[in-house]
Design a protein around this motif. Structure first.
Motif, PDB file in Angstrom:
ATOM      1  N   GLY A  25     -15.572 -13.362   5.195  1.00  0.00           N
ATOM      2  CA  GLY A  25     -15.534 -14.566   6.139  1.00  0.00           C
ATOM      3  C   GLY A  25     -17.088 -14.917   6.659  1.00  0.00           C
ATOM      4  N   SER A  26     -17.878 -13.859   6.229  1.00  0.00           N
ATOM      5  CA  SER A  26     -19.429 -13.883   6.450  1.00  0.00           C
ATOM      6  C   SER A  26     -19.230 -14.136   8.208  1.00  0.00           C
ATOM      7  CB  SER A  26     -20.166 -15.088   5.928  1.00  0.00           C
ATOM      8  OG  SER A  26     -20.114 -14.924   4.450  1.00  0.00           O
ATOM      9  N   ARG A  27     -18.686 -13.417   8.887  1.00  0.00           N
ATOM     10  CA  ARG A  27     -18.870 -13.630  10.297  1.00  0.00           C
ATOM     11  C   ARG A  27     -19.799 -13.148  11.046  1.00  0.00           C
ATOM     12  NH1 ARG A  27     -13.230 -14.543  12.099  1.00  0.00           N
ATOM     13  NH2 ARG A  27     -12.326 -15.909  10.406  1.00  0.00           N
ATOM     14  N   PHE A  28     -20.561 -11.844  10.364  1.00  0.00           N
ATOM     15  CA  PHE A  28     -21.896 -11.531  10.941  1.00  0.00           C
ATOM     16  C   PHE A  28     -22.962 -11.864  10.236  1.00  0.00           C
ATOM     17  CE2 PHE A  28     -24.911  -8.333  11.333  1.00  0.00           C
ATOM     18  CZ  PHE A  28     -25.395  -8.232  12.687  1.00  0.00           C
ATOM     19  N   VAL A  29     -23.895 -12.513  10.686  1.00  0.00           N
ATOM     20  CA  VAL A  29     -25.198 -13.212  10.053  1.00  0.00           C
ATOM     21  C   VAL A  29     -26.250 -12.280  10.626  1.00  0.00           C
ATOM     22  CG1 VAL A  29     -26.633 -15.109   9.482  1.00  0.00           C
ATOM     23  CG2 VAL A  29     -24.064 -15.311   9.525  1.00  0.00           C
ATOM     24  N   ALA A  30     -26.862 -11.458   9.799  1.00  0.00           N
ATOM     25  CA  ALA A  30     -28.299 -10.780  10.370  1.00  0.00           C
ATOM     26  C   ALA A  30     -29.288 -11.590  11.091  1.00  0.00           C
ATOM     27  CB  ALA A  30     -28.745  -9.936   9.189  1.00  0.00           C
ATOM     28  N   PRO A  31     -29.649 -11.122  12.376  1.00  0.00           N
ATOM     29  CA  PRO A  31     -30.679 -11.995  12.894  1.00  0.00           C
ATOM     30  C   PRO A  31     -32.163 -11.524  12.586  1.00  0.00           C
ATOM     31  CG  PRO A  31     -29.824 -10.414  14.446  1.00  0.00           C
ATOM     32  CD  PRO A  31     -28.966 -10.338  13.288  1.00  0.00           C
ATOM     33  N   VAL A  32     -31.950 -10.524  12.090  1.00  0.00           N
ATOM     34  CA  VAL A  32     -33.430  -9.785  11.566  1.00  0.00           C
ATOM     35  C   VAL A  32     -32.927  -8.926  10.150  1.00  0.00           C
ATOM     36  CG1 VAL A  32     -34.440  -9.573  13.781  1.00  0.00           C
ATOM     37  CG2 VAL A  32     -33.235  -7.837  12.962  1.00  0.00           C
ATOM     38  N   PRO A  33     -34.204  -8.608   9.549  1.00  0.00           N
ATOM     39  CA  PRO A  33     -33.717  -7.594   8.486  1.00  0.00           C
ATOM     40  C   PRO A  33     -33.126  -6.496   9.164  1.00  0.00           C
ATOM     41  CG  PRO A  33     -35.897  -8.487   8.422  1.00  0.00           C
ATOM     42  CD  PRO A  33     -35.561  -8.974   9.589  1.00  0.00           C
ATOM     43  N   MET A  34     -32.182  -5.851   8.188  1.00  0.00           N
ATOM     44  CA  MET A  34     -31.176  -4.981   8.662  1.00  0.00           C
ATOM     45  C   MET A  34     -30.941  -4.030   7.826  1.00  0.00           C
ATOM     46  SD  MET A  34     -28.453  -7.023  11.158  1.00  0.00           S
ATOM     47  CE  MET A  34     -27.715  -5.194  11.550  1.00  0.00           C
ATOM     48  N   SER A  35     -30.630  -2.546   8.171  1.00  0.00           N
ATOM     49  CA  SER A  35     -29.882  -1.588   7.535  1.00  0.00           C
ATOM     50  C   SER A  35     -28.355  -1.654   7.581  1.00  0.00           C
ATOM     51  CB  SER A  35     -30.538  -0.262   7.315  1.00  0.00           C
ATOM     52  OG  SER A  35     -30.007   0.697   6.653  1.00  0.00           O
ATOM     53  N   VAL A  36     -27.316  -1.716   6.850  1.00  0.00           N
ATOM     54  CA  VAL A  36     -26.056  -1.792   6.779  1.00  0.00           C
ATOM     55  C   VAL A  36     -25.271  -0.737   6.117  1.00  0.00           C
ATOM     56  CG1 VAL A  36     -23.940  -3.207   6.433  1.00  0.00           C
ATOM     57  CG2 VAL A  36     -26.198  -4.627   7.243  1.00  0.00           C
ATOM     58  N   GLY A  37     -24.711  -0.039   6.971  1.00  0.00           N
ATOM     59  CA  GLY A  37     -23.836   1.251   6.293  1.00  0.00           C
ATOM     60  C   GLY A  37     -22.457   0.881   6.187  1.00  0.00           C
ATOM     61  N   VAL A  38     -21.893   1.359   4.968  1.00  0.00           N
ATOM     62  CA  VAL A  38     -20.594   1.106   4.475  1.00  0.00           C
ATOM     63  C   VAL A  38     -19.945   2.470   4.786  1.00  0.00           C
ATOM     64  CG1 VAL A  38     -19.081   0.213   2.892  1.00  0.00           C
ATOM     65  CG2 VAL A  38     -21.456  -0.556   2.791  1.00  0.00           C
ATOM     66  N   VAL A  39     -18.668   2.189   5.464  1.00  0.00           N
ATOM     67  CA  VAL A  39     -17.874   3.278   5.990  1.00  0.00           C
ATOM     68  C   VAL A  39     -16.640   3.516   5.046  1.00  0.00           C
ATOM     69  CG1 VAL A  39     -16.783   4.868   7.705  1.00  0.00           C
ATOM     70  CG2 VAL A  39     -19.034   3.459   8.100  1.00  0.00           C
ATOM     71  N   ALA A  40     -16.306   4.599   4.602  1.00  0.00           N
ATOM     72  CA  ALA A  40     -14.899   4.753   4.054  1.00  0.00           C
ATOM     73  C   ALA A  40     -13.676   4.747   5.121  1.00  0.00           C
ATOM     74  CB  ALA A  40     -14.948   5.830   3.146  1.00  0.00           C
ATOM     75  N   CYS A  41     -13.544   3.598   5.534  1.00  0.00           N
ATOM     76  CA  CYS A  41     -12.199   3.529   6.384  1.00  0.00           C
ATOM     77  C   CYS A  41     -12.021   2.086   6.640  1.00  0.00           C
ATOM     78  CB  CYS A  41     -12.611   4.147   7.796  1.00  0.00           C
ATOM     79  SG  CYS A  41     -11.229   4.098   9.020  1.00  0.00           S
ATOM     80  N   GLY A  42     -10.694   1.555   6.530  1.00  0.00           N
ATOM     81  CA  GLY A  42     -10.348   0.164   6.781  1.00  0.00           C
ATOM     82  C   GLY A  42      -8.936   0.047   7.333  1.00  0.00           C
ATOM     83  N   TYR A  43      -8.369  -1.086   7.501  1.00  0.00           N
ATOM     84  CA  TYR A  43      -7.220  -1.157   8.314  1.00  0.00           C
ATOM     85  C   TYR A  43      -6.255  -0.677   7.468  1.00  0.00           C
ATOM     86  CZ  TYR A  43      -6.688  -5.720   5.243  1.00  0.00           C
ATOM     87  OH  TYR A  43      -6.565  -6.472   4.304  1.00  0.00           O
ATOM     88  N   ALA A  44      -6.166  -0.421   6.249  1.00  0.00           N
ATOM     89  CA  ALA A  44      -5.157   0.116   5.516  1.00  0.00           C
ATOM     90  C   ALA A  44      -5.056   1.694   5.840  1.00  0.00           C
ATOM     91  CB  ALA A  44      -5.201   0.120   4.034  1.00  0.00           C
TER      92      ALA A  44
END
Length: 358
Positions: free
Chosen positions: A256-275
């Motif tokens: 859904g591209s709900r979050f758009v970075a306002p500045v250059p960012m480091s994004v972490g991916v975590v092994a956990c979700g709604y399932a």
């Protein structure tokens, strides 16, 4: 090898929280509520954590049988009573205490042969309008049970809708108490009215038996932090970073591209979700810990992953520890950010999540 996601259950915290309940109500018998697989913590662990409880209470007859099979010999209370004649036969066999909340249950009780008399908890609907006899019908139900030779003892029970919000104009706590006292006037029997909220916030209430639930697992029944009541988190949900993305200003993250970075960012991916039981509706800004440092969830929660802002954690790397809730991050805080309650998060842990203990 398993995914890095794990729910860690702290047996000592369960024991401690039970001690808090007993300290708050030293005059009362304490039923530790273990419904919904002990609020997601596991019945086997609850047996050890609540070994000093006077009894265990739950709604599932099959789980009650399992408690007996696991070795629990003290009382077990079926909080919703029995659902059909088979359940009454099982209750007779295993000597469960039984809640009675309607005339149909009394009729089934009268049709059941018990090896010895059973203890009954007669429930009044004092305004919550779920289960229970009205105040006007309560004494009649009590008399019918009292005259039944299969009944050993009767406890008078009700459930508060707003123990954590006593002045709620729709149903103040005092009004529920007034209705309960009116409907039970003249009935010589012990009283059971206190859930977690009443146990913590209204310990002076007359309640010969108390039924703490979420507080035993380190959750708060109201808006005050659990730590304010000396409660300790019994469940810590932990995972790891399994990926890191460096994104530019204007780039989006997730479905859904709900979050758009306002500045250059480091994004972490975590092994956990709604399932896994993490709330899908948790918005950007929901608190989370990476390497013990507070940061925020960003973007939509996926089935198996979620993404976090690593700006406050410049040393984060693949394999860094992530705390979803528990130690140093109260489950109630995460729940409030997601528009829900800690109870739901505890109970929603999925079967695929590995569970360990300490």
């Amino acid at each position: 090898m398993p995914r890095p996601l794990v729910a860690i259950i702290d047996i000592a915290a369960l024991q401690h929280n039970l001690t808090v309940a007993k300290r708050k109500t030293p005059q009362a018998r304490v039923w530790a509520v273990v419904k919904a697989n002990a609020y997601g913590h596991g019945l086997e662990r609850a047996l050890r954590g609540f070994a000093e409880a006077d009894g265990l209470a739950l709604i599932e007859p099959d789980a009650a049988v399992r408690l007996r099979d696991l070795g629990w010999r003290k009382p077990i209370l079926l909080l919703e009573g029995c659902f059909d004649a088979v359940d009454f036969a099982i209750a007779a066999q295993y000597q469960f205490d039984i809640a009675i909340h309607c005339a149909e249950q009394i009729a089934l009780l009268e049709q059941t042969r018990f090896p010895k008399p059973v203890n009954i908890h007669l429930k009044m609907n004092s305004g919550m309008n779920r289960l229970g006899f009205t105040p006007a019908a309560f004494a009649g139900a009590f008399g019918r049970l009292r005259d039944n030779p299969a009944v050993a003892s009767i406890t008078l029970m009700t459930h508060f809708a707003n123990a954590d919000d006593a002045d709620n104009p729709a149903l103040p706590l005092a009004e529920q108490l007034r209705r309960f006292q009116l409907g039970s006037a003249g009935l010589d029997a012990p009283v059971s009215v206190s859930n977690s909220g009443a146990t913590l916030l209204h310990a002076g209430l007359t309640s010969h038996q108390v039924r703490p639930g979420v507080m035993l697992y380190g959750g708060s029944p109201g808006t005050a932090p659990a730590a304010d009541f000396d409660l300790r988190p019994a469940m810590t949900l932990q995972s790891e970073l399994i990926g890191i993305q460096q994104i530019h200003a204007g780039e989006a993250v997730g479905y859904g591209s709900r979050f758009v970075a306002p500045v250059p960012m480091s994004v972490g991916v975590v092994a956990c979700g709604y399932a896994d039981g993490y709330p899908r509706h948790a918005p950007t800004g929901t608190p989370i810990l990476v390497q013990g440092m507070r940061t925020r969830v960003i973007g939509n929660i996926s089935m198996d992953m979620l993404t976090v802002d690593l700006t406050p954690v410049p040393t984060a790397h693949v394999g860094s520890c992530v705390t979803l809730w528990g130690d140093d991050l109260p489950i109630d805080e995460v729940a409030r950010a997601a528009g829900t309650i800690g109870y739901e998060l505890m109970c929603a842990i999925a079967p695929r999540v590995r569970v360990t203990e300490r």
